[in-house]
Design a protein around this motif. Structure first.
Motif, PDB file in Angstrom:
ATOM      1  N   LYS A   1       0.935  -1.157   0.010  1.00  0.00           N
ATOM      2  CA  LYS A   1      -0.100  -0.047   0.095  1.00  0.00           C
ATOM      3  C   LYS A   1       0.876   1.072  -0.034  1.00  0.00           C
ATOM      4  N   LEU A   2       1.854   1.183   0.770  1.00  0.00           N
ATOM      5  CA  LEU A   2       2.853   2.258   0.827  1.00  0.00           C
ATOM      6  C   LEU A   2       3.216   2.419  -0.653  1.00  0.00           C
ATOM      7  N   ALA A   3       3.910   1.415  -1.394  1.00  0.00           N
ATOM      8  CA  ALA A   3       4.261   1.735  -2.816  1.00  0.00           C
ATOM      9  C   ALA A   3       3.049   2.263  -3.564  1.00  0.00           C
ATOM     10  N   ASN A   4       2.113   1.754  -3.500  1.00  0.00           N
ATOM     11  CA  ASN A   4       0.929   2.449  -4.188  1.00  0.00           C
ATOM     12  C   ASN A   4       0.511   3.903  -4.073  1.00  0.00           C
ATOM     13  N   THR A   5       0.684   4.090  -2.613  1.00  0.00           N
ATOM     14  CA  THR A   5       0.476   5.650  -2.306  1.00  0.00           C
ATOM     15  C   THR A   5       1.804   6.413  -2.852  1.00  0.00           C
ATOM     16  N   ALA A   6       2.987   6.036  -2.710  1.00  0.00           N
ATOM     17  CA  ALA A   6       4.154   6.698  -3.214  1.00  0.00           C
ATOM     18  C   ALA A   6       3.976   7.011  -4.524  1.00  0.00           C
ATOM     19  N   LYS A   7       3.539   5.878  -5.382  1.00  0.00           N
ATOM     20  CA  LYS A   7       3.297   6.122  -6.971  1.00  0.00           C
ATOM     21  C   LYS A   7       2.285   7.368  -7.221  1.00  0.00           C
ATOM     22  N   LEU A   8       1.365   7.366  -6.381  1.00  0.00           N
ATOM     23  CA  LEU A   8       0.107   8.210  -6.622  1.00  0.00           C
ATOM     24  C   LEU A   8       0.779   9.643  -6.257  1.00  0.00           C
ATOM     25  N   ALA A   9       1.448   9.819  -5.135  1.00  0.00           N
ATOM     26  CA  ALA A   9       1.837  11.007  -4.714  1.00  0.00           C
ATOM     27  C   ALA A   9       2.809  11.472  -5.559  1.00  0.00           C
ATOM     28  N   LEU A  10       3.882  10.823  -6.137  1.00  0.00           N
ATOM     29  CA  LEU A  10       4.705  11.333  -6.887  1.00  0.00           C
ATOM     30  C   LEU A  10       3.893  11.936  -8.392  1.00  0.00           C
ATOM     31  N   ALA A  11       3.180  11.087  -8.791  1.00  0.00           N
ATOM     32  CA  ALA A  11       2.458  11.496  -9.864  1.00  0.00           C
ATOM     33  C   ALA A  11       1.877  12.939  -9.543  1.00  0.00           C
ATOM     34  N   ALA A  12       1.272  12.979  -8.627  1.00  0.00           N
ATOM     35  CA  ALA A  12       0.562  14.043  -8.171  1.00  0.00           C
ATOM     36  C   ALA A  12       1.635  15.487  -7.918  1.00  0.00           C
ATOM     37  N   ILE A  13       2.585  14.961  -7.377  1.00  0.00           N
ATOM     38  CA  ILE A  13       3.612  16.190  -6.987  1.00  0.00           C
ATOM     39  C   ILE A  13       4.231  16.894  -8.514  1.00  0.00           C
ATOM     40  N   VAL A  14       4.412  15.665  -9.333  1.00  0.00           N
ATOM     41  CA  VAL A  14       4.905  16.129 -10.742  1.00  0.00           C
ATOM     42  C   VAL A  14       4.004  17.267 -11.291  1.00  0.00           C
ATOM     43  N   ILE A  15       2.712  16.714 -11.382  1.00  0.00           N
ATOM     44  CA  ILE A  15       1.586  17.629 -11.832  1.00  0.00           C
ATOM     45  C   ILE A  15       1.586  18.724 -11.027  1.00  0.00           C
ATOM     46  N   ASP A  16       1.733  18.674  -9.775  1.00  0.00           N
ATOM     47  CA  ASP A  16       1.689  20.037  -9.279  1.00  0.00           C
ATOM     48  C   ASP A  16       2.606  21.177  -9.543  1.00  0.00           C
ATOM     49  N   VAL A  17       3.972  20.527  -9.324  1.00  0.00           N
ATOM     50  CA  VAL A  17       5.173  21.477  -9.875  1.00  0.00           C
ATOM     51  C   VAL A  17       5.248  21.926 -11.225  1.00  0.00           C
ATOM     52  N   VAL A  18       4.913  20.996 -12.261  1.00  0.00           N
ATOM     53  CA  VAL A  18       5.050  21.462 -13.530  1.00  0.00           C
ATOM     54  C   VAL A  18       3.958  22.153 -13.883  1.00  0.00           C
ATOM     55  N   ILE A  19       2.762  21.922 -13.821  1.00  0.00           N
ATOM     56  CA  ILE A  19       1.562  22.798 -13.932  1.00  0.00           C
ATOM     57  C   ILE A  19       1.542  24.018 -12.919  1.00  0.00           C
ATOM     58  N   GLY A  20       1.749  23.826 -11.919  1.00  0.00           N
ATOM     59  CA  GLY A  20       1.411  25.042 -10.642  1.00  0.00           C
ATOM     60  C   GLY A  20       2.804  26.128 -11.025  1.00  0.00           C
ATOM     61  N   ALA A  21       3.989  25.521 -10.935  1.00  0.00           N
ATOM     62  CA  ALA A  21       4.789  26.431 -10.927  1.00  0.00           C
ATOM     63  C   ALA A  21       4.889  27.293 -12.519  1.00  0.00           C
ATOM     64  N   ALA A  22       4.720  26.498 -13.460  1.00  0.00           N
ATOM     65  CA  ALA A  22       4.771  27.222 -14.955  1.00  0.00           C
ATOM     66  C   ALA A  22       3.260  28.426 -15.153  1.00  0.00           C
ATOM     67  N   VAL A  23       2.268  27.900 -14.580  1.00  0.00           N
ATOM     68  CA  VAL A  23       1.169  28.660 -14.767  1.00  0.00           C
ATOM     69  C   VAL A  23       1.357  29.993 -13.851  1.00  0.00           C
ATOM     70  N   GLY A  24       1.972  29.709 -12.316  1.00  0.00           N
ATOM     71  CA  GLY A  24       2.312  30.783 -11.739  1.00  0.00           C
ATOM     72  C   GLY A  24       3.085  31.960 -12.234  1.00  0.00           C
ATOM     73  N   ALA A  25       4.318  31.335 -12.868  1.00  0.00           N
ATOM     74  CA  ALA A  25       5.473  32.139 -13.102  1.00  0.00           C
ATOM     75  C   ALA A  25       4.928  33.009 -14.363  1.00  0.00           C
ATOM     76  N   LEU A  26       4.347  32.216 -15.429  1.00  0.00           N
ATOM     77  CA  LEU A  26       3.872  32.847 -16.368  1.00  0.00           C
ATOM     78  C   LEU A  26       2.873  34.061 -16.094  1.00  0.00           C
ATOM     79  N   ALA A  27       2.016  33.716 -15.318  1.00  0.00           N
ATOM     80  CA  ALA A  27       1.066  35.102 -14.633  1.00  0.00           C
ATOM     81  C   ALA A  27       1.645  35.905 -14.158  1.00  0.00           C
ATOM     82  N   ALA A  28       2.901  35.901 -13.316  1.00  0.00           N
ATOM     83  CA  ALA A  28       3.666  36.784 -12.876  1.00  0.00           C
ATOM     84  C   ALA A  28       4.376  37.661 -13.914  1.00  0.00           C
ATOM     85  N   LEU A  29       4.820  36.988 -14.922  1.00  0.00           N
ATOM     86  CA  LEU A  29       5.427  37.798 -15.796  1.00  0.00           C
ATOM     87  C   LEU A  29       4.702  38.623 -16.805  1.00  0.00           C
TER      88      LEU A  29
END
Lengths: 309, 558
Positions: free
Chosen positions: A96-124
Motif C-alpha cells: 500500500k505504501l508503494a501504491n500511495t508513493a506512486k500516486l503521490a509522486l505523480a501528483a507532485i509532478v503535476i503540481d510542480v510542472v503545472i502549478g509553477a509554470a502557470v504561476g510564473a507565467l502569470a507573474a511575468l
C-alpha cells in the motif's frame, strides 16, 4: 552540516515516540472493544473468541505495557498483526505504501510542472488576460472539495467516456491518471498562486532592478535571480504537501479504490483495526519528519545565506 | 452470521436505510423485477470471464469465512455436504444421505465416493473431520465455529483442552457420524455453512497463512494464484470437479473499498466493466428506470427482517401493552413509501415471507396498519402517558437516520412521547444493548444463516440466548431485549427435537404467535429486499443464490 543532520535525526526519534504515544493512548482508550465487534457486524463476536484474540494481541495487558511491547516490536521492524485478517501489519502496508508513493509522486509532478509554470507565467505577464484567467481559475479550483473533483473526473472519463477503467489493475499506469489529477488540482492552484505572488515580489526587489540596470541579459536575470529565489516557499509547500500525500489521501484513494495507505486508514478507522491505524500514522509521522529535514537541507543549497548550524 | 461486510455495505448502499442484516435471500421475486431465472435451463455454452466487485473479505479459507463477500469465494472453492437453493430448499451436495437417529442426537452422513480436491487428494469422511476440527480448534479463534457448537466435544476444542473432535467419527471413507450434545433434527441445515467444508491434508492448521490466502478446495472453481489482498481474486474452472462442472472459464473479482463499494460497483457496471452490481440507494430509482427496461434488473425479497428491539426486562416498554401501543402508532406504509421510495415493504411478522411454509402474515396484528385510537388506549393502559421519556438507540452511518426520525416523529405525534433519539457508532450500540440496565428500544435487524424459522426465533428470543454473564450481567447472546417466556422456550425445544418437518413448522408457528403475536417481544418494521443490476443480455442461467451472490457455478454465455 553532519552534526546538524544528526541532531535532526535525534529529534526525529523523539517526535516519533511522542506521536506514537499520543496516538496509542487515544486509540486504546476509545470505548468499545476493538476485537469485540469488528467491521460492524450485527452480532458481537463470540465472547470466547474475543477472549482468545485479546490474549493473542496482548490487549489484556495495561496500556503502558502494551505501548512498551509495541515499541519493542517496532524496533525490530515488527508492527504487529491486524485484527481482521490476522496478518502482519508490515506485510499488509508495504504494497500500500508503494501504491500511495506512486500516486503521490505523480501528483507532485503535476503540481510542480503545472502549478509553477502557470504561476510564473502569470507573474511575468502581469495584468494580461492570462494573468486574470489564472487568478480566476485558481480561485475557483481552490474552493472545490476533493471529492467533488474526484467524482466528476471518474464519472466523465471512466463511466461516460470509458477512456480509463473505473476499477483497474493498480499496476496499470493509466489507472493513476485520474486520482493523481484529483490530488494535484487543488495543490497546483495553490502552487500557482504562491509562485505568482513570490515572483512579483522578487521582480520588484532592488537586486533584480540592479541586475537589469547593469545590463544582465533578461534570461539570466530570470533564471539566476528570480526563479531560484521564488521556488523556496514553493519547495516548503511541496514538501509539506508531499508528506500529506504520502500519509494517505483518504478521500481520493477511497473514491478511486486506490489501494494505498489512505484507503487502509479509512477502512481501519471504521472497524477500529488499531494496529493498522497506528502503523499508518507511525509511517506518516516518520515521512513528515524526514521530508522536513530534506526541505531544510534544500534551503541551504538554494540560498547560501541560510546556514545550517 | 455472515453479516459483517454485507452490513456496512448495505449501509453505504442504503443511504436511506435498508437495515443491514444478514445474508441470504430466498424466493419470491417482488414488484416488477425482471425474472432472474427467466432463461434458466437454456443450453449451456462453455467459456467466458465473469467480472464483478466485492469488498475485501475477512477470510476465504472456510475456517473463518463470514460475510457475503468471503462466502461468495469460499462457496465456489469448496463443496460441502449440502446446498441450499435461493428459495431455501436444502438438497444434497456431497452427501448421499443425511440420517438422524430416533431422538436426533446423532447424525449419519453418507458421502459421495470418488471425488477429489483440486490437488488430487480424495474428499472422504476424514477430510470433513479434518476441516471441522481445524475450524473449531483454539488457535483458529474462528468467528464462525460457533455454528458447530451443538456437536459433542466442541467446548473442549475451543478451550484448547482437546485436539480431536470427540463427537466426530469416520467409520469408513464414505461415512461421517456426528454426535450432538443438543438434540437437533435440523442439524443437516447447518452443514450448508462454509465452516463445515472438507479440507485436504495440505491445509494444515487454521493459522497456515499460505493456505489462508490460497486454499485448495473441492468446489466448481479453483484459485488462479493467491488472493491479492485489496486488489483481486481470480477463479478458474475446476475441471476435476466431482459434481456438475461450471461453464465459465474465469471469474475476475475486483476488491473494492467497502466504504463506497456499491458506488464503485455500479459505476463499473455502467462502464461495462462488471457483469453484476449493487447500486447506491440515491440512484436506485434512476437505475431501475434504465435497467429494468433492458431486462438487466433483479429484485427479490431476502430472508432478513428489520425491527425495533424493545427492552422487556425493565423500563417503559416492559409491558406488552406498551409495545403494542408503539407498534400501532407507527405508520409503516408511509415510511416504506416515503423514506424508502417503495423499495421496501411493511412487515407484519418476524419470520420473513421468504420462509414460504412458516410465514404467518399478520401474526403481529398491530403491525398491519396504523391505528391511532388503539395505540392511545393501549398506551394509557400501559402508563405511557404524553411526555413519557422513551430511549431510542440506533447506529449512525448506516443510513438509518431518516427512518429513525420518522418513527420518532410518529410516536411523538400519536402518543405524545418524548422520544430520545440516540445515534452512535455500531459497536457502541451493540455494547449498549448488552448492558444490564438498558431500557427503551433499539434499531435492529437479522438475517438467516440457515433456511429455518428457528434461526430467527432461537437466537433472538429464547431465554438461553440472553446468555447473561454471571458477574457483570451483560447479555452475551443475541437476545438483547431479554425476552423470556417459558411457554415459548418449551415450544422451541420441542420443535428442534421434532423430526417431521410439517409438525416442526407448526411448532415454530405457534412459538412465533406467542413471542410476536401476543407478547410483541420484537416489533417488526419491514423486510429485507435485494436489488441488483446484471448483464442478462450477455449471460444466461444467471440468478442469485441463498447468500445473495450471483450463481457463478451455473451461469453461461448466451
Amino acid at each position: 552540516m553532519g552534526r546538524y543532520v544528526l541532531r535532526r535525526l535525534g529529534q526525529m526519534v523523539i517526535v516519533l515516540l511522542g506521536a506514537t504515544m499520543i496516538l496509542f493512548a487515544c486509540l486504546f482508550v476509545i470505548p468499545g472493544d476493538p476485537v469485540g465487534s469488528l467491521a460492524g457486524s450485527d452480532r458481537a463476536r463470540d465472547p470466547a473468541v474475543v477472549k482468545q484474540l485479546r490474549a493473542r494481541y496482548g490487549l489484556d495487558e495495561p496500556l503502558a505495557v502494551q505501548y512498551v511491547n509495541y515499541l519493542g516490536r517496532l524496533a525490530h521492524g515488527d508492527m504487529g498483526e491486524d485484527y481482521t485478517q490476522r496478518r502482519p501489519v508490515s506485510e499488509i502496508l508495504a504494497p500500500k505504501l508503494a501504491n500511495t508513493a506512486k500516486l503521490a509522486l505523480a501528483a507532485i509532478v503535476i503540481d510542480v510542472v503545472i502549478g509553477a509554470a502557470v504561476g510564473a507565467l502569470a507573474a511575468l505577464k502581469r495584468y494580461s488576460i492570462w494573468d486574470t484567467v489564472t487568478t480566476l481559475v485558481t480561485t475557483v479550483v481552490v474552493g472545490f472539495p476533493t471529492f467533488v473533483i474526484g467524482m466528476l473526473l471518474l464519472n466523465v472519463f471512466a463511466v461516460q467516456l470509458k477512456w480509463v477503467p473505473v476499477i483497474g489493475d493498480p499496476g496499470d499506469p493509466v489507472q493513476v491518471i485520474l486520482p493523481a489529477i484529483t490530488l494535484a488540482i487543488v495543490d497546483a492552484a495553490l502552487v500557482a498562486r504562491l509562485m505568482r505572488g513570490t515572483m512579483l515580489e522578487i521582480l520588484r526587489a532592488d537586486y533584480v532592478k540592479t541586475a537589469v540596470a547593469k545590463g544582465v541579459p533578461r534570461r539570466q536575470v530570470l533564471f539566476k535571480h528570480v526563479l531560484r529565489n521564488s521556488v523556496i516557499p514553493v519547495i516548503t509547500y511541496i514538501g509539506i504537501s508531499f508528506g500529506a500525500l504520502l500519509g494517505g489521501a483518504i478521500i481520493t484513494e477511497s473514491i478511486f479504490n486506490w489501494d494505498g495507505v489512505g484507503l487502509a486508514m479509512a477502512v481501519s478507522i471504521q472497524s477500529q483495526n488499531n494496529p493498522i491505524i497506528v502503523g499508518v500514522a507511525t509511517w506518516g509521522v516518520g515521512i513528515f519528519v524526514v521530508l522536513n529535514l530534506v526541505v531544510d537541507l534544500l534551503y541551504a543549497v538554494l540560498d547560501p545565506r541560510i546556514r545550517l548550524s | 452470521m455472515r453479516l459483517t461486510k454485507t452490513m456496512r455495505w448495505t449501509a453505504v448502499a442504503a443511504t436511506t436505510a435498508l437495515a443491514v442484516a444478514g445474508c441470504s435471500n430466498s424466493g419470491s421475486s417482488a414488484d416488477g423485477g425482471a425474472k432472474a431465472s427467466q432463461s434458466n435451463n437454456a443450453p449451456a455454452k462453455q467459456g467466458g470471464t465473469f467480472r464483478l466487485g466485492i469488498a475485501e473479505p475477512v477470510a476465504i479459507d472456510p475456517y473463518n469465512t463470514q460475510e457475503s463477500e468471503g462466502t461468495l469465494v469460499t462457496q465456489n472453492l469448496f463443496t460441502g455436504l449440502t446446498s441450499v437453493s435461493a428459495d431455501g430448499t436444502l438438497s444434497n451436495a456431497l452427501a448421499e444421505s443425511r440420517t438422524p437417529n430416533d431422538d436426533c442426537s446423532e447424525w449419519t452422513f453418507k458421502i459421495k465416493g470418488g471425488t477429489t480436491f483440486s490437488n488430487g487428494d480424495p474428499v472422504d469422511a476424514a477430510a470433513f473431520v479434518r476441516g471441522w476440527t481445524r475450524a473449531a480448534g483454539k488457535d483458529a479463534a474462528s468467528d464462525v465455529a460457533y455454528h458447530m457448537g451443538e456437536i459433542d466435544g466442541f467446548d473442549a476444542l475451543q478451550d484448547g483442552s482437546a485436539t480431536t473432535f470427540k463427537g466426530l467419527s469416520a467409520p469408513d471413507a464414505t461415512t461421517l457420524v456426528v454426535k450432538l450434545g443438543i438434540k437437533d433434527c435440523e442439524f443437516d441445515l447447518r452443514t450448508f455453512h462454509t465452516v463445515f467444508s472438507p479440507v485436504p491434508a495440505v491445509a494444515g492448521a487454521a493459522t497456515n497463512k499460505t493456505y489462508n490466502d490460497q486454499p485448495i478446495g473441492n468446489g466448481p472453481f479453483k484459485l488462479d494464484g493467491p488472493w491479492q489482498h485489496n486488489s483481486k481474486i481470480t477463479l478458474v474452472r475446476n475441471d476435476s470437479y466431482g459434481l456438475k462442472k461450471a461453464n465459465l472459464d474465469r471469474v475476475e473479482i475486483s476488491i473494492l473499498n467497502s466504504d463506497n463499494a456499491a458506488t464503485l460497483e455500479y459505476q463499473g457496471f455502467q462502464a461495462g466493466q462488471f457483469d453484476w452490481a449493487r447500486m447506491p440507494t440515491p440512484q436506485l430509482t434512476a437505475a431501475k428506470a434504465t435497467y429494468n427496461a433492458k431486462g438487466d434488473w433483479l429484485e427479490w425479497d431476502a430472508n432478513g427482517m428489520n425491527y425495533l428491539m424493545p427492552e422487556t426486562a425493565d423500563g417503559p416498554l416492559k409491558s406488552k401493552e406498551a409495545r403494542q401501543a408503539i407498534s400501532y402508532a407507527i405508520d409503516r406504509k408511509a415510511i416504506t413509501q416515503g423514506v424508502f421510495k417503495g423499495f421496501l415493504t411493511p412487515a407484519s411478522s418476524l419470520v420473513p415471507a421468504a420462509f414460504k411454509d412458516a410465514y404467518q402474515q399478520g401474526v403481529c396484528a398491530s403491525c398491519v396498519a396504523q391505528d391511532k385510537d388503539k395505540a392511545k388506549s393501549l398506551a394509557t393502559q400501559a402508563g405511557l402517558t404524553p411526555g413519557t421519556k422513551l430511549y431510542f438507540g440506533y447506529n449512525t452511518g448506516g443510513g438509518h437516520e431518516e427512518w429513525v426520525q420518522a418513527v420518532a416523529q410518529q410516536l411523538k405525534d400519536v402518543l405524545g412521547l418524548d422520544v430520545q433519539i440516540d445515534g452512535m457508532p455500531f459497536k457502541d450500540l451493540l455494547k449498549k444493548e448488552q448492558q444490564p440496565g438498558s431500557v427503551g428500544m433499539f434499531r435492529a435487524a437479522w438475517g438467516a444463516d440457515y433456511p429455518t424459522p428457528g434461526n430467527f426465533l432461537n437466537p433472538l428470543l429464547a431465554t438461553s440466548s440472553i446468555n447473561e454473564d454471571a458477574t457483570t450481567h451483560v447479555a452475551q447472546g443475541d437476545n438483547r431485549g431479554r425476552y423470556s417466556n417459558p411457554a415459548f422456550d418449551s415450544l422451541l425445544t420441542k420443535a428442534t427435537g421434532t423430526k417431521d418437518l410439517a409438525e416442526r413448522t407448526k411448532l415454530y408457528q405457534q412459538a412465533e404467535k406467542i413471542a410476536i403475536g401476543d407478547d410483541l417481544a420484537l416489533i417488526p418494521l419491514w423486510g429485507r429486499h435485494q436489488l441488483r443490476v446484471a448483464d442478462l443480455g450477455k449471460w444466461t442461467n444467471l440468478s442469485y443464490d441463498f447468500n445473495e451472490n450471483p450463481t457463478l457455478s451455473t451461469v453461461s454465455q448466451k
